[in-house]
Write a protein that holds these residues in place. Structure first.
Motif, PDB file in Angstrom:
ATOM      1  N   PRO A 179       0.846  -1.071  -0.088  1.00  0.00           N
ATOM      2  CA  PRO A 179      -0.173  -0.050   0.042  1.00  0.00           C
ATOM      3  C   PRO A 179       0.844   0.713  -0.369  1.00  0.00           C
ATOM      4  O   PRO A 179       1.751   1.734   0.533  1.00  0.00           O
ATOM      5  N   GLU A 180       0.499   2.458  -0.605  1.00  0.00           N
ATOM      6  CA  GLU A 180       0.902   3.724  -0.847  1.00  0.00           C
ATOM      7  C   GLU A 180       0.052   5.032  -1.086  1.00  0.00           C
ATOM      8  O   GLU A 180      -0.734   4.936  -1.781  1.00  0.00           O
ATOM      9  N   LEU A 181       0.656   6.149  -0.311  1.00  0.00           N
ATOM     10  CA  LEU A 181       0.195   6.753  -0.257  1.00  0.00           C
ATOM     11  C   LEU A 181       0.807   8.142  -0.537  1.00  0.00           C
ATOM     12  O   LEU A 181       1.972   8.491  -0.654  1.00  0.00           O
ATOM     13  N   ARG A 182      -0.172   9.071  -1.375  1.00  0.00           N
ATOM     14  CA  ARG A 182       0.800  10.263  -2.253  1.00  0.00           C
ATOM     15  C   ARG A 182       0.666  11.565  -2.281  1.00  0.00           C
ATOM     16  O   ARG A 182      -0.094  12.099  -2.100  1.00  0.00           O
ATOM     17  N   ASN A 195       4.391   4.227   2.478  1.00  0.00           N
ATOM     18  CA  ASN A 195       3.609   3.173   3.484  1.00  0.00           C
ATOM     19  C   ASN A 195       2.183   3.360   4.238  1.00  0.00           C
ATOM     20  O   ASN A 195       3.070   3.466   5.618  1.00  0.00           O
ATOM     21  N   PRO A 196       1.603   3.321   4.973  1.00  0.00           N
ATOM     22  CA  PRO A 196      -0.021   3.185   5.727  1.00  0.00           C
ATOM     23  C   PRO A 196       0.184   1.999   6.654  1.00  0.00           C
ATOM     24  O   PRO A 196      -0.046   2.182   8.021  1.00  0.00           O
ATOM     25  N   GLY A 201       6.208   4.536   7.204  1.00  0.00           N
ATOM     26  CA  GLY A 201       7.609   5.067   7.050  1.00  0.00           C
ATOM     27  C   GLY A 201       7.155   5.375   5.503  1.00  0.00           C
ATOM     28  O   GLY A 201       6.405   4.854   4.939  1.00  0.00           O
ATOM     29  N   PRO A 202       7.894   5.352   4.648  1.00  0.00           N
ATOM     30  CA  PRO A 202       8.410   5.530   3.169  1.00  0.00           C
ATOM     31  C   PRO A 202       8.165   4.543   2.299  1.00  0.00           C
ATOM     32  O   PRO A 202       8.798   3.473   2.918  1.00  0.00           O
ATOM     33  N   SER A 203       7.493   4.498   1.570  1.00  0.00           N
ATOM     34  CA  SER A 203       7.848   3.011   0.802  1.00  0.00           C
ATOM     35  C   SER A 203       8.992   3.415   0.008  1.00  0.00           C
ATOM     36  O   SER A 203       9.694   3.963  -0.438  1.00  0.00           O
ATOM     37  N   THR A 252       4.280  -4.228   9.389  1.00  0.00           N
ATOM     38  CA  THR A 252       3.238  -3.586   9.820  1.00  0.00           C
ATOM     39  C   THR A 252       3.549  -2.199  10.747  1.00  0.00           C
ATOM     40  O   THR A 252       3.323  -1.860  11.603  1.00  0.00           O
ATOM     41  N   SER A 253       5.284  -2.308  11.177  1.00  0.00           N
ATOM     42  CA  SER A 253       5.614  -1.073  12.204  1.00  0.00           C
ATOM     43  C   SER A 253       6.840  -1.273  11.428  1.00  0.00           C
ATOM     44  O   SER A 253       7.646  -1.637  10.815  1.00  0.00           O
TER      45      SER A 253
END
Length: 812
Positions: free
Chosen positions: A75-78, A85-86, A90-92, A142-143
């Motif tokens: 998963p990735e948010l921009r 990475n939700p 942290g950064p994807s 997950t962390s």
């Protein structure tokens, strides 16, 4: 420590076509290149290294080969130029270390750090100032957790199970036993859900005033994006000691910078806040610049910078207000920053451009004006002591760089000009100051025992190629004494002095066939003591040949490139099919454009993302042939971009043919990013090549109307330049096969995936032989193993189909 604000699209593998033979959408699934090329993708990577503060130990950071696509598909948010990475907060798509090994420079067996979780992905590895510990983060499914390793016992342990928030910042040492760490807020709930029905339209407005902006990716787009940005970037700061004690600081926010003072008593914070923007990335959001003490109490507010949507376009333009706010590295706690005196506008005439200020703890006095500069201050201050600091100013339009010696303990005193040169003139680059760690563990200027000399090391560019050097520089007389220089047939670089005698140095040494390794060099006797023994990861290239070649354009401009010949090639084998892989560069000086920028003695580094794998497929490769675009005086380089580009390409081919290496009728050209732009232009404006390979390029400059690369003029100021340089406008002239590849999630400003999509459609519409492949989940640079293997198959198949077979028609 500051995190780089790297602005990465979901899954869709679009393999387009060999027009006009195949239909618009063709075979699916990943392909594999020939065995020789495929083996390169899984070749073991040489570890990177980190030297302990006391220079006794070299830490080897082991790396895995390319990650599987499943990692990029997480998963990735921009959001606002960030890619997150939700699941981990942290950064994807972040590269990582897989193992840590301690190597004593005094000799003895290597010691592997034990106690790490299986399959650990390690990042942000740093030494404590007393050399006794390493701190690092471990990314789980997950962390992200904070860990430390004891260097005496070579054992690692988790410091706290509380998950970190590394979306905008990373842990930093406060002192030898304490770190300041960003955590996910303890009371953070679930992420804000996306509303099924918007509360209203998305509105942007400009009520007067010019606010030009270059093209950015991954920007906020609506209120839900803003809420997600707040949710994922908000951290709580806490102090964590090596026994695992966590002490909250009562500081909460979206921290773009968390920087402890050298003495560890204070922390400098850059905190992003609303109102946000849909036009610029997070680095330009409103920012509060404050200082807190170890209890979290705010003791000073330096500035609250407003939203910076209107930084002018000309190179050298900057944000107004305090910028480059850092700590002075040689004293306990003194802030240092710059402020523009010209409104931040490099396009506006001004006698003075920048002012430099300092402010010492407890931050109750007025800031001290250190100096004012006629040009823009570039890069950080190199601190030494009250009488010695080095600062650079530069100006893009003239390519001028000035290096000054200043006395920060005597503000306003006349600085001493040490060097002035053109940034393009590599031959006159005096090198960079050698640094050493001080009592605070900070890197500062290394001075001779009598404090009259500094030391400089550099690449040593010369007409014979790069020859790294180490100099002693006397400050009063500005004279240089050479202490050492790399000599053929090896290429050796100075890393640091090994001890206080300044008679021994840690160096990195390599040759064409010997992989880089580290040595202790006695600068008096020349004796070398090996420290590492990394093997050659590419034995298949052991018999490949490498030559630094020089030639000229018809207008007299000197050119060069690095020629590689396949393993085992003999001149009796005859001319070869050849691949030119290049990247143009703008210059204001023809003399500077002609300078050599490589060494014939460097190790043959093979990247599966570069052109060298195709040596194993039987091609000669001319890597990085210079393609200078020159505009001297008031002439802008891009005014004659196309004719200069074609002339440089033709000169390269002519030289290869003259040497008997290349079959003129079997030459391909390729490049990545601006090199892809070059490739499309060469196919549109010349008949020099059988085919082209263009990766992640921009082809229509109307989509980057406020400048691109080094072009500062807008499309409205130079419409004819934008039109002439856009290969999209000349699609009908492309007669040779062109392969287009693009990362489906390209985050590079200007190279939106739509650039390749629209160019492909135009090529197809004009009957060109072309193929477009989008690599799923890839950004501007490609990382996933499956994608890189497929990319190599695409390129090898294209070359073997359209370049390797004997030509039916002769090229001129």
């Amino acid at each position: 420590m500051r995190r780089s604000f790297l602005p990465t699209l979901p899954t869709l593998l679009l393999a387009a076509t060999f027009a006009p033979v195949l239909p618009a959408q063709t075979e699916s699934g990943f392909k594999l290149p020939s065995n020789a090329l495929a083996a390169l993708v899984d070749a073991p990577l040489t570890p990177t290294v980190s030297l302990s503060p006391d220079k006794s130990t070299l830490l080897l950071l082991e790396r895995s080969a390319l990650p599987p696509l499943t990692e990029l598909a997480q998963p990735e948010l921009r959001l606002a130029g960030l890619r997150l990475n939700p699941a981990t907060n942290g950064p994807s798509r972040e590269p990582y270390t897989t193992g840590l090994v301690l190597n004593s420079l005094a000799g003895g067996a290597e010691r592997r750090i034990t106690g790490l979780p299986a399959g650990a992905r390690l990042n942000h590895v740093s030494w404590s100032r007393d050399n006794r510990h390493l701190a690092f983060t471990v990314t789980l499914e997950t962390s992200i957790e904070l860990w430390a390793a004891d260097t005496a016992t070579a054992t690692a342990r988790r410091l706290t199970a509380r998950p970190l928030n590394l979306t905008t910042e990373t842990p930093a040492w406060l002192d030898a036993a304490t770190l300041i760490v960003p955590f996910i807020p303890a009371d953070r709930g679930a992420p804000p859900p996306e509303p099924r029905v918007p509360a209203g339209p998305v509105i942007q407005e400009n009520l007067g005033g010019k606010r030009p902006s270059r093209t950015y990716q991954d920007l906020l787009a609506n209120a839900h994006d803003e809420a997600l940005f707040d949710h994922y970037t908000t951290s709580e700061l806490a102090l964590v000691t090596l026994d695992g004690t966590v002490t909250p600081l009562n500081q909460r926010g979206s921290f773009a910078l968390v920087a402890p003072s050298p003495d560890g008593r204070y922390v400098l914070l850059h905190t992003l806040h609303r109102p946000y923007s849909y036009l610029v990335p997070a680095g330009r959001f409103p920012t509060a610049i404050t200082v807190v003490d170890r209890s979290g109490k705010t003791v000073h507010t330096l500035a609250d910078l407003p939203l910076a949507e209107s930084i002018p376009i000309p190179t050298g333009s900057v944000r107004t207000g305090p910028r480059s706010v850092t700590w002075r590295a040689d004293v306990p706690a003194t802030l240092s920053w710059l402020e523009a005196l010209d409104g931040g506008d490099a396009g506006k005439p001004a006698e003075l451009r920048d002012a430099w200020f300092t402010l010492a703890a407890p931050f109750t006095q007025k800031p001290v004006t250190q100096h004012r500069f006629a040009l823009r201050v570039a890069g950080p201050v190199t601190w030494g002591d009250d009488q010695h600091a080095i600062i650079n100013e530069s100006w893009w339009k003239t390519r001028t760089v000035r290096t000054w010696l200043v006395a920060p303990g005597t503000p306003g005193s006349a600085p001493t000009l040490l060097f002035e040169r053109s940034s393009e003139d590599r031959y006159k680059n005096p090198g960079s100051p050698v640094l050493a760690r001080n009592q605070f563990g900070r890197l500062t200027l290394l001075l001779s025992p009598d404090r009259t000399k500094i030391y400089l090391d550099g690449e040593g560019a010369s007409p014979e190629g790069n020859q790294p050097f180490l100099d002693e520089f006397t400050l009063a007389t500005k004279t240089t004494r050479r202490l050492w220089r790399s000599a053929a047939p090896a290429f050796e670089s100075f890393i640091t002095f090994y001890d206080a005698t300044l008679k021994r140095a840690l160096t990195s040494r390599e040759s064409v066939t010997d992989a880089p390794n580290y040595f202790i060099r006695d600068l008096t006797t020349g004796h070398l003591t090996p420290v590492t023994s990394f093997p050659n990861p590419y034995p298949a290239f052991a018999s490949a040949r490498k030559d630094l070649i020089q030639y000229k354009r018809p207008d007299g401009v000197a050119l060069s490139g690095t020629l590689y010949l396949p393993p085992g090639y003999k001149s009796t084998d005859g001319p070869l099919p050849t691949l030119l892989w290049a990247y143009p560069q703008e210059f204001k000086s023809a003399d500077a454009a002609g300078q050599i920028k490589d060494s014939p003695y460097r190790f043959i580094r093979v990247s599966p993302l570069g052109p060298l794998p195709f040596l194993l497929a039987g091609y000669a490769v001319l890597d990085d042939p210079t393609m200078p675009i020159i505009g001297e005086g008031k002439t802008e380089p891009n005014d004659t971009y196309v004719p200069q580009l074609v002339a440089s390409a033709k000169a390269a081919i002519d030289e290869l043919v003259r040497r008997g290496i290349t079959d003129r009728n079997r030459v391909a050209v390729g490049g990545h990013s601006y090199g892809a732009f070059m490739t499309a232009n060469l196919l549109a404006h010349s008949d020099l090549f059988r085919a082209g390979l263009a990766r992640s390029g921009a082809y229509n400059r109307t989509l980057t109307p406020f400048g691109f690369q080094s072009e500062e003029r807008t499309i409205w100021q130079a419409p004819e330049v934008y039109a002439a340089m856009s290969p999209f406008n000349h699609t009908d002239k492309v007669k040779d096969p062109l392969l287009l590849l693009h990362g489906e999630a390209d985050n590079n400003p200007g190279t939106f995936p739509i650039q390749s999509e629209r160019f492909y459609n135009a090529l197809k519409g004009h009957g060109a032989t072309t193929r477009l492949t989008f690599l799923p989940h890839e950004s501007h640079g490609y990382r996933a193993r499956e994608n890189v293997l497929h990319m190599l198959w695409e390129m090898e198949h294209w070359l073997d189909t359209y370049v390797k077979p004997p030509a039916k028609d002769k090229k001129l």
